[in-house]
Design an enzyme around this catalytic site. Structure first.
Site, PDB file in Angstrom:
ATOM      1  N   GLY A  49       0.421  -1.594   0.378  1.00 20.25           N
ATOM      2  CA  GLY A  49      -0.251   0.077   0.177  1.00 20.25           C
ATOM      3  C   GLY A  49       0.799   1.585   0.111  1.00 20.25           C
ATOM      4  CD  GLU A  50       1.742   6.436   0.916  1.00 22.59           C
ATOM      5  OE1 GLU A  50       3.607   6.492   0.822  1.00 22.59           O
ATOM      6  OE2 GLU A  50       1.863   6.229   1.540  1.00 22.59           O
ATOM      7  CB  SER A  51       4.915   3.581   4.071  1.00 20.40           C
ATOM      8  OG  SER A  51       5.571   4.576   3.120  1.00 20.40           O
ATOM      9  CB  CYS A  81       5.521  -4.208  -0.370  1.00 18.47           C
ATOM     10  SG  CYS A  81       6.454  -2.066  -1.661  1.00 18.47           S
ATOM     11  NE  ARG A 113       7.637   6.054   2.672  1.00 19.70           N
ATOM     12  CZ  ARG A 113       7.230   7.001   1.609  1.00 19.70           C
ATOM     13  NH1 ARG A 113       8.167   7.531   1.925  1.00 19.70           N
ATOM     14  NH2 ARG A 113       5.897   6.766   1.173  1.00 19.70           N
ATOM     15  CB  ILE A 141       4.830  -2.678  -6.673  1.00 18.13           C
ATOM     16  CG1 ILE A 141       4.089  -3.500  -8.033  1.00 18.13           C
ATOM     17  CG2 ILE A 141       3.733  -0.559  -7.080  1.00 18.13           C
ATOM     18  CD1 ILE A 141       3.124  -3.836  -8.043  1.00 18.13           C
ATOM     19  NE  ARG A 142       5.234   4.577  -5.150  1.00 24.50           N
ATOM     20  CZ  ARG A 142       4.436   5.422  -4.157  1.00 24.50           C
ATOM     21  NH1 ARG A 142       2.841   5.345  -4.162  1.00 24.50           N
ATOM     22  NH2 ARG A 142       5.110   6.226  -3.548  1.00 24.50           N
ATOM     23  CG  HIS A 177       3.255  -7.057  -3.657  1.00 18.65           C
ATOM     24  ND1 HIS A 177       3.093  -6.234  -3.378  1.00 18.65           N
ATOM     25  CD2 HIS A 177       4.740  -5.703  -4.379  1.00 18.65           C
ATOM     26  CE1 HIS A 177       2.709  -4.541  -2.780  1.00 18.65           C
ATOM     27  NE2 HIS A 177       3.898  -4.643  -3.024  1.00 18.65           N
ATOM     28  CD  GLU A 179       1.029  -9.140  -2.516  1.00 21.03           C
ATOM     29  OE1 GLU A 179       0.700  -7.764  -2.586  1.00 21.03           O
ATOM     30  OE2 GLU A 179       1.593  -9.508  -2.036  1.00 21.03           O
TER      31      GLU A 179
END
Length: 198
Positions: A49-51, A81, A113, A141-142, A177, A179
């Protein structure tokens, strides 16, 4: 063997995919959005997600301190992530003042990050993973990477010269990731850790 109840923090990210992967790996899985649900689980997955957003959702939902306390008491956790970022003891490039990612301090690592770049720099590739015969297909992803790993931290995988998977006791973290693929070996490893057989 018992089926551990593994929660997936369901504030943002691939909650459904982690729930499915955990079930396929032999766990009883459930989403965690409230403190009462956190109290019901034997282990926790923190998805991507976005930390900074997840950090502040943890605050808003009054989950941050209870989660820190459970982790300090030995709750096994796996972070993918963003989950790796949050489980770290130190976060580099944590965000702007007032909107920083807040470390949970569960793994003695320093992470950076978005180390692999922005969304457009996302990629996937096969990487070796300690204890697994065949490579793991890793989706970045990022993604973060580990800048420093403490003495008690085992590096399980590397990419671009940096650690991207680590374990410290019952804590597991990956910069990628799992998953998002059909390979359940990382989730199986975590379930085995929870069951005390890995």
């Amino acid at each position: 063997m018992s089926f551990p109840r593994v929660g997936v923090l369901a504030l943002q990210g691939d909650t459904r995919e982690h729930l499915t992967a955990l079930r396929e790996a032999g766990a009883d899985s459930m989403p965690v959005r409230r403190r009462g649900e956190l109290d019901e689980v034997d282990a926790l997955v923190i998805p991507g997600g976005e930390s900074t957003t997840i950090s502040h959702l943890l605050l808003d939902c009054e989950l941050l301190e209870p989660l820190r306390a459970r982790l300090a008491d030995g709750l096994p956790a796996y972070g993918a992530c963003t989950g790796m970022i949050l489980l770290a003891s130190e976060i580099l490039d944590a965000g702007v003042c007032g909107r920083e990612a807040l470390p949970l301090g569960a793994i003695d690592i320093t992470v950076r990050r978005n180390a692999f770049g922005r969304q457009v720099d996302s990629f996937e590739g096969d990487i070796g993973f300690a204890g697994l015969v065949d490579p793991v297909r890793a989706v970045f992803i990022r993604a973060p990477w580990v800048e420093r790993a403490g003495d008690g931290v085992q590096v399980l995988a590397q990419a671009a010269g940096h650690a991207v998977a680590v374990r410290q006791g019952s804590m597991l973290a990956t910069a990628f990731h799992p998953e998002m693929t059909s390979d359940r070996r990382i989730h199986q490893l975590f379930v085995d850790i929870v069951n005390g057989i890995a």
